[in-house]
Scaffold this motif. Structure first.
Motif, short mmCIF file in Angstrom:
data_model
loop_
_atom_site.label_atom_id
_atom_site.label_comp_id
_atom_site.label_asym_id
_atom_site.label_seq_id
_atom_site.Cartn_x
_atom_site.Cartn_y
_atom_site.Cartn_z
N SER A 57 116.09 54.45 46.37
CA SER A 57 116.51 52.11 46.30
C SER A 57 115.53 52.07 45.02
N LEU A 58 114.45 53.00 45.27
CA LEU A 58 113.63 52.41 44.43
C LEU A 58 113.89 52.85 42.51
N GLY A 59 114.76 53.80 42.60
CA GLY A 59 115.34 54.90 41.20
C GLY A 59 115.63 53.33 39.79
N LEU A 60 116.51 52.67 40.36
CA LEU A 60 116.88 51.65 39.52
C LEU A 60 115.66 51.14 38.52
N ALA B 98 113.55 53.71 36.88
CA ALA B 98 114.39 53.87 35.65
C ALA B 98 114.20 52.76 34.32
N ARG B 99 114.36 51.20 34.70
CA ARG B 99 114.46 50.07 33.77
C ARG B 99 113.17 50.31 33.01
N GLU B 100 111.92 50.49 34.29
CA GLU B 100 110.82 50.38 33.38
C GLU B 100 110.57 51.46 32.91
N PHE B 101 110.06 52.95 33.48
CA PHE B 101 110.35 54.17 32.81
C PHE B 101 110.91 54.39 31.42
N LYS B 102 111.96 53.57 31.09
CA LYS B 102 113.39 54.34 30.34
C LYS B 102 112.95 55.51 30.08
N PRO B 103 113.65 56.70 30.57
CA PRO B 103 113.48 58.05 30.37
C PRO B 103 114.86 58.10 29.53
N ASP B 104 114.28 59.22 29.13
CA ASP B 104 115.53 60.41 28.58
C ASP B 104 116.92 61.04 28.72
N ALA C 161 123.23 56.73 40.88
CA ALA C 161 124.23 56.38 39.48
C ALA C 161 124.33 55.54 39.27
N SER C 162 126.00 55.22 41.34
CA SER C 162 126.68 53.95 40.33
C SER C 162 125.50 52.61 39.72
N GLN C 163 124.75 52.60 40.70
CA GLN C 163 123.68 51.32 40.64
C GLN C 163 123.66 51.92 38.59
N LEU C 164 123.15 52.54 37.92
CA LEU C 164 122.31 52.81 37.26
C LEU C 164 123.61 52.06 35.98
N LYS C 165 124.67 52.84 36.32
CA LYS C 165 125.77 52.48 35.01
C LYS C 165 126.23 51.39 35.29
N ASP C 166 126.05 50.93 36.14
CA ASP C 166 126.42 49.28 36.22
C ASP C 166 125.28 48.40 34.69
N LYS C 167 124.25 48.77 34.81
CA LYS C 167 123.32 47.86 34.34
C LYS C 167 122.87 48.26 32.62
N GLU C 168 123.76 47.49 31.59
CA GLU C 168 123.35 47.55 30.43
C GLU C 168 122.36 49.08 30.45
N ASP C 169 120.72 48.28 30.36
CA ASP C 169 119.74 48.97 29.99
C ASP C 169 119.80 50.25 30.13
N THR C 170 120.34 50.78 31.89
CA THR C 170 120.37 52.09 32.05
C THR C 170 121.83 53.03 31.46
N LYS C 171 123.22 52.08 31.34
CA LYS C 171 123.69 53.18 31.88
C LYS C 171 123.93 54.12 30.72
N ASN C 172 123.72 54.11 29.79
CA ASN C 172 124.01 55.69 28.63
C ASN C 172 122.60 56.43 29.35
N ILE C 173 122.23 56.23 30.00
CA ILE C 173 120.02 57.49 30.21
C ILE C 173 121.80 58.64 31.14
N PRO C 174 121.61 59.67 30.25
CA PRO C 174 121.97 61.22 30.92
C PRO C 174 121.89 61.48 32.80
N ILE C 175 122.20 61.99 33.20
CA ILE C 175 122.28 61.50 34.74
C ILE C 175 122.29 63.55 34.79
N VAL C 176 121.91 64.05 35.69
CA VAL C 176 121.59 65.76 36.22
C VAL C 176 121.37 65.80 37.73
N PHE C 177 122.60 66.16 38.07
CA PHE C 177 122.05 66.19 39.70
C PHE C 177 121.92 67.31 40.16
N LEU C 178 120.33 67.55 40.89
CA LEU C 178 120.23 68.30 41.38
C LEU C 178 119.94 68.63 42.87
#
Lengths: 132, 560
Positions: free
Chosen positions: A42-45, A48-54, A71-88
């Motif tokens: 729940s704190l991931g979003l 991400a917005r704060e840290f702005k990872p690659d 992942a879907s939350q990240l996709k929703d937001k403008e500033d995070t939707k382009n960050i690549p995600i790798v599921f681990l």
């Protein structure tokens, strides 16, 4: 020149604390990466917005919120939707990963347990440029 | 006249014989006539007339006897007694004859003519005789006056009344004349017998008697009486016809009844025949129904058996599903720690100086153990995931080809030749493509591993009717295949080292492996068998140590 030697930022979201600690150690030891760990989905979003990872390394089965949801939350937001995600994740087998050619839900996918070398391989393949 | 007179005078005994015979015969005829069930009222009283006939007839026979053997006082006495009793019979008959129609006569007359009258008259006769000098003669005379004449009149009147009463009924019989004649003749006889008495010295016996009659008519009174008797007898016998007629009538009625009963019976019989036919038909229908019911029952039984089987399979699938879910959970829980260990080992590898072989060896052992644990978990997951089967009609040959493709790299590397003997246009198989690929890949990998120096792998596919009873092939409901059923058969044969006989029956057991600790975990073939059984197929292994092995698959066929 400064950009080239800037360390790439990686955010890892996984509820296994020991695991995230070790990943951070192993990735930062290479000198190429700056790693932030987050142990609650729940704190991931916010992280991400704060840290702005690659790149974001995302676990799927988490107690608080599932990786897919994050992942879907990240996709929703403008500033995070382009960050690549790798599921681990520990949910699927390596075979299933191979079958799915390493991509699930449109995102790349690594199955635990994984060696550092395999991890770095995948990270380099998928990491993007975050202009900020 | 003169001749008759002379003859009758001389042969009076013969006259008396005939006289008596007439009455006796009449009496016998009446007696012999069956009249027990007669509806005629007269039937009940005819016995009195019969009695009169017989006794009076005997009286005349005694008169004849008297003439033949000449009289004696004893005989005279007997004759008088017999005469009196015969007249008593007749008197009583006449009285009752009138009584049968007492509803037609007024009340006081019937009261007058009670049975007591007969008794009184009888006693009177004997009393008069008693007070006279010649008992028997006086008794005889007064019997005639008081019994003979009145009885004749009564009977005559009685027959007349009867005739009038039964006129309509008896007309068809034409017996009316007999009644009429009987009536008349009894009247005459009453007078002849009751008025013309033996001579005596008191009125009217001194004036009208047998002697005076003889002098007037020149014929003895007995002659007339005889004639009368004959007529009476004839008339009475004629009257008796009514009983014959009655019997005939009764027989006729019985016959009609019988015929009616017969017709009814025939009707009932015809009815019965119809009913029997209907029953037979109904019976047939019932039989058909029963056989259909039995058939339906059997179908039901079969359906039930199949249902039970399906239920078992579902339960099995459910169990496996549960196991699968458990396994998934376990896998996840185990993999995380494994991941941590592996990352930790990687870190140590890079931090600790690996110049010392001990350290590097240890680290390598750690990594291998993690990998091994990971493999076990994967295999276990595969093993438990067998329940998720997506069955579709598939071309087994294309599955074999894709399986081959996936192991091609290894084949080339290991110097192995592939020989394909697959049947073209083989019938489809109902199966899960991925799982079957997994199966064939597993078998092919085993075959490759059995031929480290190279060799041949022969792959065959064909369809065949199953004729041999084996494990899983037979006539029982639980057999996967029935005798005579057509199935798709796949054979994968190698020229490898083979499987020793003592191991052959254990190769499908879970965790059984001959590959040592660095080889597989021993789940490959058990997973394979599981998958094949989930397909309701069969798998057989044959091998000769040193020569090679052959794995045979039997799979369910579907029509193209």
């Amino acid at each position: 020149m400064w950009n080239k030697t800037r360390k790439k930022k990686i955010l890892i979201v996984d509820d296994e604390e020991d695991f995230t600690k070790l990943i951070k150690l192993n990735l930062e030891r290479t000198g190429k990466y700056e790693v932030k760990t987050e142990n609650e989905g729940s704190l991931g979003l916010a992280a991400a917005r704060e840290f702005k990872p690659d790149l974001i390394l995302l676990d799927i089965l988490m107690s608080n919120m599932e990786g897919g949801e994050v992942a879907s939350q990240l996709k929703d937001k403008e500033d995070t939707k382009n960050i690549p995600i790798v599921f681990l994740t520990a949910v699927a087998t390596k075979k299933q990963v191979e079958e799915a050619s390493g991509i699930i839900g449109g995102h790349p996918f690594i199955a635990k347990p994984v060696t550092v070398e395999e991890l770095i391989d995948c990270v380099e393949k998928n990491i993007g440029e975050n202009p900020s | 006249m003169h001749l008759i007179f002379r003859w009758s005078q001389g042969n009076l005994d013969i006259v008396f014989f005939i006289y008596g015979l007439a009455f006796v015969v009449m009496g016998i005829c009446i007696w012999a006539q069956p009249r027990k069930e007669s509806n005629f009222r007269i039937a009940r009283i005819l016995w009195l007339l019969a009695g009169f006939g017989l006794v009076h007839g005997i009286n005349e026979f005694l008169d004849m006897w008297a003439i033949i053997k000449s009289g004696s006082p004893a005989l005279n006495a007997i004759r008088s007694v017999v005469l009196v009793f015969s007249y008593l019979f007749l008197f009583e008959f006449g009285r009752r004859l009138l009584h049968t129609y007492k509803q037609k006569s007024p009340e006081r007359i019937t009261k007058l003519f009670g049975w007591q009258l007969t008794l009184i008259v009888g006693l009177t006769v004997f009393t008069i005789g008693f007070i006279s000098s010649d008992f028997w003669k006086i008794v005889g005379i007064w019997a005639r006056y008081l019994l003979g004449l009145p009885s004749g009149l009564l009977v005559s009147f009685g027959f007349l009344v009867h005739y009038k009463y039964l006129k309509k009924e008896l007309e068809p019989l034409r017996v009316n004349k007999y009644f009429f004649i009987a009536s008349l003749s009894f009247l005459v006889y009453g007078i002849l017998g009751g008025v013309v008495v033996p001579k005596a010295d008191f009125f009217p016996a001194n004036v009208i008697n047998t002697d005076t009659f003889l002098s007037v008519t020149c014929i003895p009174i007995q002659g007339f009486r005889t004639v009368c008797a004959l007529i009476i007898a004839w008339a009475v016998c004629g009257i008796l016809r009514i009983f014959n007629w009655e019997t005939v009538e009764k027989l006729k009625i019985e016959l009609i009844e019988r015929r009616r009963t017969e017709e009814k019976l025939q009707g009932t019989y015809d009815d019965l025949e119809i009913r029997t036919k209907e029953l037979t038909k109904a019976n047939e229908l019932l039989r058909v129904e029963i056989s259909e019911r039995v058939k339906a029952e059997n179908e039901l039984k079969n359906a039930y058996t199949k249902l039970e089987e399906t239920q078992d399979q579902l339960i099995q699938a459910e169990k496996l599903n549960a196991v699968g879910q458990l396994a998934s959970g376990v896998a996840h829980e185990v993999r995380n720690p494994l991941a941590i260990i592996l990352q930790g080992v990687n870190y140590l590898e890079n931090r600790i100086s690996t110049k010392e072989s001990d350290i590097s060896e240890t680290l390598i052992m750690l990594k291998d153990s993690v990998k091994r644990a990971g493999r076990i978990i994967n295999d276990l997951l595969d093993f438990s995931r067998g329940a998720n089967l997506g069955l579709q009609p598939e071309d087994i040959n294309s599955i074999l080809e894709s399986s081959l493709d996936l192991v091609k790299a290894r084949l080339k590397f290991e110097n192995i030749d592939i020989i394909l003997e697959t049947k073209k246009d083989i019938p489809f198989v109902l199966g899960d493509k991925n799982k079957l690929e997994q199966v064939f890949i597993n078998i092919l990998l085993n075959a490759i591993q059995a031929m480290p120096g190279g060799g041949k792998i022969i792959i065959r596919s064909y369809d065949k009717e199953l004729e041999e009873i084996k494990n899983g092939i037979g006539k029982r409901a639980q057999d996967n295949f029935q005798l005579g059923e057509k199935a798709v058969i796949v054979e994968i044969e190698d020229t490898g080292c083979g499987i020793p006989e003592e191991n052959l029956k254990r190769i499908f057991d879970p965790f059984f492996t001959t590959k040592g600790p660095t080889g597989g975990v021993g789940l490959g073939l058990s997973v394979t068998r599981n998958i094949i059984h989930m397909h309701r197929g069969l798998i057989f292994a044959e091998s000769k140590a040193g020569e090679g092995s052959k794995i045979t698959f039997l799979l369910k066929m579907v029509q193209r």
